[in-house]
Motif scaffolding. Structure first.
Motif, PDB file in Angstrom:
ATOM      1  N   LEU A 227      34.732  42.450  48.488  1.00 62.17           N
ATOM      2  CA  LEU A 227      35.139  42.189  47.111  1.00 62.17           C
ATOM      3  C   LEU A 227      33.959  41.590  46.355  1.00 62.17           C
ATOM      4  CD1 LEU A 227      38.689  40.637  47.621  1.00 62.17           C
ATOM      5  CD2 LEU A 227      38.106  43.003  47.116  1.00 62.17           C
ATOM      6  N   TYR A 229      32.536  39.790  43.044  1.00 65.56           N
ATOM      7  CA  TYR A 229      33.027  38.967  41.940  1.00 65.56           C
ATOM      8  C   TYR A 229      31.887  38.599  40.991  1.00 65.56           C
ATOM      9  CZ  TYR A 229      37.481  38.169  44.361  1.00 65.56           C
ATOM     10  OH  TYR A 229      38.705  38.321  44.970  1.00 65.56           O
ATOM     11  N   LEU A 239      36.937  39.889  39.344  1.00 65.38           N
ATOM     12  CA  LEU A 239      36.693  40.925  40.345  1.00 65.38           C
ATOM     13  C   LEU A 239      36.088  42.152  39.681  1.00 65.38           C
ATOM     14  CD1 LEU A 239      36.979  41.899  43.258  1.00 65.38           C
ATOM     15  CD2 LEU A 239      39.271  42.723  42.692  1.00 65.38           C
TER      16      LEU A 239
END
Length: 415
Positions: A227, A229, A239
């Protein structure tokens, strides 16, 4: 005493004879070298060599207009006397008696300085260039970024080594970008490893190493999730995209370090439907008459609470006029509400059958010794079977032949 004197005289004579022989041999060798040098600089030979070299230079100038510049491939003088007969007809070879000499005029080069060398051909440098790496230049339309990482597995210590390399072409909500990456080893979504934050760059270079402890038996059941960010000025996290990478299709060893890149995908922020959702791609090749289904992942599945370690798999069935044609199954993954499959299936389907054919994707939970439980199902096909998103997905597949069309669909329990 007389005997010793005689023996000493004999030994001394032998040594003197040996020294004289060595001296004569060295003088003879030096004389041969001088003779060879005088023969080499013969003015008649030099003129012949210059003429040959000039002819070759003219031919090279003519070739430049028709093909890329080539590099001479030569045999050094130290290899004279070898058998170089097996050559192509167009290659020029100089005999031992006519070695090449440095020309008196014209530009000097490393080739000119190799006096006495054989020219056996040329090398085209364009044929030996490494293929250009386009992974940092060719981005698809609508790209939100691309992530590079590497993985390897230590069998003895049962450690999965993940190296986060870099991210390119991020698309943050602001002009500047301060980014970091969270790494999960699914199905465990409670714990993760996090990279350092790279400030004020859309192309962060991380070069960080992470370690996950996982047994070799469970390794192929796991999936890496990245992920990416962005941190704004108020320290809020946004995100930017994610990468899902299943390990089941990879050969992971300590001696086999895989370097991989994947395009970032947007996370589905909509809440799961009542029975969960499934994501898959459809593609139809009208030339081959082949229908391809790529089962990607599911989320929010309602598993049996009393059996958390059961297998969850997807069954893909091709129907025609509600008649069963053929079905295929994915591998069964241990009970997780968010399984990742990334498995591809192909079915033979004539173009004339697309108006009456349909695909059924069923998510099933298998219990040992018990009946298989249906967790949800979705059907995509033409107007006679489907409506809404399912019909749109099918029509988009037909309108874009040979192109993978990816979508999420809500599961239901209707039959």
């Amino acid at each position: 005493e007389q005997a010793v004197a005689v023996a000493g005289g004999i030994i001394g004579g032998i040594l003197l004879f040996v020294l004289l022989g060595i001296t004569v041999y060295l003088l003879w060798k030096k004389f041969c070298r001088l003779f060879s040098y005088e023969k080499l600089i013969n003015p008649v030979k030099t003129r012949n060599a210059n003429a040959i070299f000039q002819d070759q230079a003219n031919s090279e100038i003519q070739l430049k207009s028709t093909r890329s510049r080539s590099v001479p491939f030569i045999i050094p003088p130290t290899l004279h006397g070898r058998d170089w007969i097996h050559l192509t007809n167009e290659e020029q070879v100089q005999e031992d008696s006519d070695p090449y000499m440095t020309p008196q005029s014209g530009p000097r080069s490393s080739f000119h300085s190799l006096a006495g060398a054989y020219v056996v051909g040329t090398i085209n440098p364009d044929l030996y260039k490494f293929p250009e790496d386009k992974s940092e230049t060719d981005f698809p339309d609508g790209s939100i970024g691309r992530l590079w990482f590497s993985i390897e597995y230590e069998q003895e210590s049962e450690r999965l080594l993940v190296s986060l390399i870099k991210v390119r072409k991020l698309q943050p909500p602001a002009d500047s970008c301060s980014s970091f990456v969270k790494i999960y080893l699914l199905p465990d979504e409670r714990s993760y490893l996090q990279s350092k934050t790279k400030c004020k760059t859309l192309n962060p270079q991380f070069d960080e190493n992470f370690v996950f402890q996982v047994s070799s038996k469970m390794l192929l059941q796991r999936t890496l999730k990245f992920l990416v960010y962005h941190v704004d000025k108020q320290k809020k996290h946004h995100l930017l995209g994610q990468v899902i990478f299943p390990l089941k299709n990879e050969v992971l060893t300590e001696d086999n370090k895989l370097v991989i890149w994947r395009d970032l995908e947007k996370e589905n922020l909509e809440p799961p439907s009542d029975y969960g959702d499934i994501q898959f791609s459809l593609s139809y090749n009208d030339y081959l008459g082949r229908l391809t289904v790529v089962v990607l992942r599911a989320r929010g599945l309602k598993l049996q609470e009393e059996s958390p370690a059961v297998g969850v798999y997807v069954k893909v069935s091709l129907m025609n006029h509600n008649k069963f044609i053929k079905s295929k199954k994915t591998a069964a993954l241990l009970g997780t509400p968010n399984p990742v499959y990334n498995e591809t299936f192909s079915f033979k389907a004539d173009q004339t059958e697309l108006d009456t054919a349909s695909l059924s994707l069923s998510v099933l939970q298998s219990n040992k010794g018990e009946k298989t439980l249906l967790l949800g199902r979705v059907v995509v096909g033409p107007f006679m079977y489907t409506r809404g998103k399912e019909l749109e997905h099918w029509n988009e597949m037909i309108s874009k032949p040979k192109e993978l069309v990816k979508r999420w669909h809500a599961l239901c329990h209707s039959t």
